[in-house]
Design an enzyme around this catalytic site. Sequence first.
Site, PDB file in Angstrom:
ATOM      1  N   ASN A  50      21.763 -14.070  -8.645  1.00 41.59           N
ATOM      2  CA  ASN A  50      20.871 -15.070  -8.047  1.00 41.59           C
ATOM      3  C   ASN A  50      21.709 -16.319  -7.778  1.00 41.59           C
ATOM      4  O   ASN A  50      22.045 -17.053  -8.702  1.00 41.59           O
ATOM      5  CB  ASN A  50      19.728 -15.374  -9.020  1.00 41.59           C
ATOM      6  CG  ASN A  50      18.813 -16.483  -8.518  1.00 41.59           C
ATOM      7  OD1 ASN A  50      18.968 -16.954  -7.386  1.00 41.59           O
ATOM      8  ND2 ASN A  50      17.880 -16.900  -9.344  1.00 41.59           N
ATOM      9  N   TRP A  51      22.035 -16.516  -6.505  1.00 40.84           N
ATOM     10  CA  TRP A  51      22.911 -17.646  -6.154  1.00 40.84           C
ATOM     11  C   TRP A  51      22.166 -18.980  -6.183  1.00 40.84           C
ATOM     12  O   TRP A  51      22.757 -20.032  -6.035  1.00 40.84           O
ATOM     13  CB  TRP A  51      23.502 -17.425  -4.765  1.00 40.84           C
ATOM     14  CG  TRP A  51      24.564 -16.349  -4.697  1.00 40.84           C
ATOM     15  CD1 TRP A  51      24.902 -15.459  -5.694  1.00 40.84           C
ATOM     16  CD2 TRP A  51      25.417 -16.049  -3.588  1.00 40.84           C
ATOM     17  NE1 TRP A  51      25.912 -14.641  -5.256  1.00 40.84           N
ATOM     18  CE2 TRP A  51      26.262 -14.978  -3.972  1.00 40.84           C
ATOM     19  CE3 TRP A  51      25.571 -16.579  -2.306  1.00 40.84           C
ATOM     20  CZ2 TRP A  51      27.225 -14.438  -3.118  1.00 40.84           C
ATOM     21  CZ3 TRP A  51      26.526 -16.037  -1.453  1.00 40.84           C
ATOM     22  CH2 TRP A  51      27.349 -14.978  -1.865  1.00 40.84           C
ATOM     23  N   LYS A  52      20.846 -18.935  -6.293  1.00 41.74           N
ATOM     24  CA  LYS A  52      20.028 -20.158  -6.256  1.00 41.74           C
ATOM     25  C   LYS A  52      20.391 -20.966  -5.004  1.00 41.74           C
ATOM     26  O   LYS A  52      20.659 -20.364  -3.973  1.00 41.74           O
ATOM     27  CB  LYS A  52      20.186 -20.929  -7.570  1.00 41.74           C
ATOM     28  CG  LYS A  52      19.890 -20.004  -8.775  1.00 41.74           C
ATOM     29  CD  LYS A  52      19.688 -20.704 -10.073  1.00 41.74           C
ATOM     30  CE  LYS A  52      19.367 -19.672 -11.161  1.00 41.74           C
ATOM     31  NZ  LYS A  52      19.072 -20.250 -12.450  1.00 41.74           N
ATOM     32  N   HIS A  57      10.398 -16.485 -10.231  1.00 42.96           N
ATOM     33  CA  HIS A  57      11.456 -17.086 -11.059  1.00 42.96           C
ATOM     34  C   HIS A  57      10.904 -18.352 -11.723  1.00 42.96           C
ATOM     35  O   HIS A  57      10.093 -19.056 -11.123  1.00 42.96           O
ATOM     36  CB  HIS A  57      12.673 -17.419 -10.191  1.00 42.96           C
ATOM     37  CG  HIS A  57      13.874 -17.792 -10.996  1.00 42.96           C
ATOM     38  ND1 HIS A  57      14.025 -19.037 -11.556  1.00 42.96           N
ATOM     39  CD2 HIS A  57      14.960 -17.076 -11.375  1.00 42.96           C
ATOM     40  CE1 HIS A  57      15.166 -19.068 -12.236  1.00 42.96           C
ATOM     41  NE2 HIS A  57      15.751 -17.894 -12.150  1.00 42.96           N
ATOM     42  N   GLU A  95      12.105 -21.168 -12.054  1.00 40.39           N
ATOM     43  CA  GLU A  95      12.312 -22.392 -11.268  1.00 40.39           C
ATOM     44  C   GLU A  95      11.262 -22.512 -10.159  1.00 40.39           C
ATOM     45  O   GLU A  95      10.886 -23.620  -9.773  1.00 40.39           O
ATOM     46  CB  GLU A  95      13.748 -22.409 -10.717  1.00 40.39           C
ATOM     47  CG  GLU A  95      14.751 -22.716 -11.836  1.00 40.39           C
ATOM     48  CD  GLU A  95      16.142 -22.137 -11.655  1.00 40.39           C
ATOM     49  OE1 GLU A  95      16.492 -21.726 -10.531  1.00 40.39           O
ATOM     50  OE2 GLU A  95      16.889 -22.090 -12.657  1.00 40.39           O
ATOM     51  N   GLU A 137      13.567 -13.397 -18.390  1.00 42.98           N
ATOM     52  CA  GLU A 137      14.438 -14.567 -18.392  1.00 42.98           C
ATOM     53  C   GLU A 137      13.801 -15.657 -19.254  1.00 42.98           C
ATOM     54  O   GLU A 137      12.986 -16.453 -18.753  1.00 42.98           O
ATOM     55  CB  GLU A 137      14.624 -15.099 -16.964  1.00 42.98           C
ATOM     56  CG  GLU A 137      15.348 -14.153 -16.045  1.00 42.98           C
ATOM     57  CD  GLU A 137      16.098 -14.892 -14.935  1.00 42.98           C
ATOM     58  OE1 GLU A 137      17.291 -14.625 -14.766  1.00 42.98           O
ATOM     59  OE2 GLU A 137      15.506 -15.744 -14.262  1.00 42.98           O
ATOM     60  N   GLY A 156      20.835 -21.238 -17.650  1.00 44.91           N
ATOM     61  CA  GLY A 156      21.781 -22.318 -17.376  1.00 44.91           C
ATOM     62  C   GLY A 156      22.151 -23.158 -18.577  1.00 44.91           C
ATOM     63  O   GLY A 156      22.728 -24.239 -18.424  1.00 44.91           O
ATOM     64  N   SER A 194      21.965 -17.068 -18.901  1.00 43.78           N
ATOM     65  CA  SER A 194      23.314 -17.283 -19.446  1.00 43.78           C
ATOM     66  C   SER A 194      24.101 -15.991 -19.675  1.00 43.78           C
ATOM     67  O   SER A 194      24.894 -15.896 -20.606  1.00 43.78           O
ATOM     68  CB  SER A 194      23.255 -18.109 -20.734  1.00 43.78           C
ATOM     69  OG  SER A 194      22.774 -19.419 -20.457  1.00 43.78           O
ATOM     70  N   GLY A 198      22.751 -15.794 -12.926  1.00 38.88           N
ATOM     71  CA  GLY A 198      22.764 -17.013 -12.129  1.00 38.88           C
ATOM     72  C   GLY A 198      24.183 -17.516 -11.938  1.00 38.88           C
ATOM     73  O   GLY A 198      24.957 -16.980 -11.142  1.00 38.88           O
ATOM     74  N   GLY A 199      24.560 -18.539 -12.691  1.00 35.64           N
ATOM     75  CA  GLY A 199      25.850 -19.210 -12.526  1.00 35.64           C
ATOM     76  C   GLY A 199      27.047 -18.278 -12.426  1.00 35.64           C
ATOM     77  O   GLY A 199      27.916 -18.459 -11.548  1.00 35.64           O
TER      78      GLY A 199
END
Length: 244
Positions: free
Chosen positions: A8-10, A93, A95, A160, A166, A205, A226-227
């Site tokens: 997930n590149w956000k 998600h 977010e 999640e 994150g 994470s 994610g990151g």
Amino acid sequence: MRPLIVGNWKMNGARESAIKMACELADAASGLACDLVICPPFTLLYPLALALDGTALAVGAQDCHQAAAGAFTGDVAAPMVAETGATHVILGHSERRQYHGETDAMVRAKVETAVRAGLIPIVCVGESAAERHAGHETEVVGAQLAHSLPDNFAGVVAYEPIWAIGTGLVPTVEDVTAMHDFMRAQLLARFGAGAAQRPLLYGGSVKASNAGQLLAVANVNGALVGGASLVASEFLAIAQAATQ
Ligand code: 13P
């Protein structure tokens, strides 16, 4: 079940570097015994799907609207996502739930529209830190599953925990095991034996350094990253860990 690793590149990625990285991932993907999907922002769906056509790397969106078309300024509909060549869509998600007020009912409607458009939904659930501290995590996730998934659900679910996203914090292997066993039992009870084949992803994470132990958990069938999905070598190391 073949492991599924989703990036997930956000709200990250620029066209030129994204295409370069995606092609690098696609080269490696063909030799991996897992399925790989990258979910860039909407603007990169078409160029990436075009660049990756015929490769083992799939493309997904990070959201879509619950209506198939209409007067919804700034939104993107599921058939539009499908038309780019994308095959998957992340829905619900945390977010989106937090910053865009998405409710379980909206997520459920989005899942139905996405499936009608031929997309594979990746539905996210997970508790907050306060909910876990209060010991309410299974109750929260159970309610999200009950209300976010439509009756004919046949997609992917991602657990999640919000406090792990994150932050570098991850639940213990025991906690991940307990939650994923609980989710599998919920899906089996509601959807029948076919639910044994629905991938359950862990997200929050995930890194190359912890992927091995998280992905070794029996009901963890992959990861939503994610990151670490923004760095090709890190994402591929996670994919490799999934196949061990
Ligand atoms: P991080 O891997 O950066 O914690 O993000 C997880 C996530 O939100 C994936 O959807």
